[in-house]
Scaffold this motif. Structure first.
Motif, PDB file in Angstrom:
ATOM      1  N   GLU A   1       0.832  -1.204   0.000  1.00  0.00           N
ATOM      2  CA  GLU A   1       0.000   0.000   0.000  1.00  0.00           C
ATOM      3  C   GLU A   1       0.866   1.253   0.000  1.00  0.00           C
ATOM      4  OE1 GLU A   1      -2.961  -0.039   3.074  1.00  0.00           O
ATOM      5  OE2 GLU A   1      -4.237  -1.372   1.902  1.00  0.00           O
TER       6      GLU A   1
ATOM      7  N   THR B   1       1.091   4.114   1.700  1.00  0.00           N
ATOM      8  CA  THR B   1       0.699   4.842   2.899  1.00  0.00           C
ATOM      9  C   THR B   1       1.932   5.298   3.663  1.00  0.00           C
ATOM     10  OG1 THR B   1       0.561   2.783   4.150  1.00  0.00           O
ATOM     11  CG2 THR B   1      -1.476   3.610   3.202  1.00  0.00           C
TER      12      THR B   1
ATOM     13  N   ASP C   1      -4.246  11.265  -3.639  1.00  0.00           N
ATOM     14  CA  ASP C   1      -4.350   9.801  -3.598  1.00  0.00           C
ATOM     15  C   ASP C   1      -3.429   9.142  -4.617  1.00  0.00           C
ATOM     16  OD1 ASP C   1      -6.064   9.552  -1.471  1.00  0.00           O
ATOM     17  OD2 ASP C   1      -7.859   9.223  -2.679  1.00  0.00           O
TER      18      ASP C   1
ATOM     19  N   LYS D   1       0.852   9.128   0.107  1.00  0.00           N
ATOM     20  CA  LYS D   1      -0.193   8.820   1.082  1.00  0.00           C
ATOM     21  C   LYS D   1      -1.540   8.722   0.375  1.00  0.00           C
ATOM     22  CE  LYS D   1      -1.844   9.996   5.604  1.00  0.00           C
ATOM     23  NZ  LYS D   1      -1.682  10.833   6.776  1.00  0.00           N
ATOM     24  N   THR D   2      -2.000   7.506   0.211  1.00  0.00           N
ATOM     25  CA  THR D   2      -3.277   7.245  -0.443  1.00  0.00           C
ATOM     26  C   THR D   2      -4.322   6.870   0.595  1.00  0.00           C
ATOM     27  OG1 THR D   2      -2.165   6.481  -2.446  1.00  0.00           O
ATOM     28  CG2 THR D   2      -4.446   5.780  -2.144  1.00  0.00           C
ATOM     29  N   ASN D   3      -5.491   7.454   0.478  1.00  0.00           N
ATOM     30  CA  ASN D   3      -6.642   7.030   1.287  1.00  0.00           C
ATOM     31  C   ASN D   3      -7.374   5.991   0.453  1.00  0.00           C
ATOM     32  OD1 ASN D   3      -6.333   8.792   3.536  1.00  0.00           O
ATOM     33  ND2 ASN D   3      -6.978  10.461   2.204  1.00  0.00           N
ATOM     34  N   TYR D   4      -7.295   4.749   0.885  1.00  0.00           N
ATOM     35  CA  TYR D   4      -7.847   3.661   0.093  1.00  0.00           C
ATOM     36  C   TYR D   4      -9.337   3.472   0.315  1.00  0.00           C
ATOM     37  CZ  TYR D   4      -3.214   2.224  -1.340  1.00  0.00           C
ATOM     38  OH  TYR D   4      -1.970   2.197  -1.898  1.00  0.00           O
TER      39      TYR D   4
END
Length: 155
Positions: free
Chosen positions: A23, A25, A54, A59-62
């Motif tokens: 991920e 993140t 994203d 830093k991606t908000n999944y």
């Protein structure tokens, strides 16, 4: 024959569930992040976080479906491609010339409407930019673009 093929595909999908991609993140914002090194108006910052970060940061908000294979592989590839083109988390590691070019692309992308991608805004309705948001981001990018063009001039 079709049953065997479908069974094979099902087995592959089930096995994939045990090997998700890493991920994108991060618990911290690096000192090279755009917001750490540039003065960004609050409205533009909010728009960039909602519509761009994203895929264009570390830093991606999944979304909920990100843990379903093979969708997670598609998302990981999409994010990797986005970060190859522009990574706001690495902003300060870019040369002034590259920053100027990226800012020109940002302005063009939001003005012409090819960013954020339709495939992203289809599911993330809040990322669809209004005319005012597009104008604010484009104006900010053009202003900052001039700053970096001037930095790149010979002294």
């Amino acid at each position: 024959m079709l049953k065997k093929l479908l069974l094979f595909i099902l087995v592959i999908i089930v096995v994939m569930q045990f090997f998700p991609p890493a991920e994108n993140t991060s618990d911290t914002t690096p000192p090279t992040d755009l917001f750490k090194v540039e003065k960004v108006p609050e409205t533009v910052e909010a728009t960039l976080v909602t519509a761009c970060y994203d895929c264009h940061s570390n830093k991606t908000n999944y979304p909920w479906y990100a843990s379903i294979e093979p969708l997670s592989y598609w998302l990981a590839n999409h994010i990797d491609e986005g970060k190859k083109h522009l990574n706001f988390s690495q902003w300060n590691s870019y040369s002034p010339k590259k920053k100027a070019h990226k800012l020109e692309e940002i302005s063009e992308a939001v003005t012409e409407g090819w960013m954020p991608l339709d495939s992203y805004t289809l599911i993330h309705k809040e990322a669809k930019l209004t005319e005012a948001q597009s104008k604010a981001v484009a104006d900010w990018a053009q202003m900052l673009h001039l700053k970096y063009q001037l930095k790149d001039l010979p002294q």
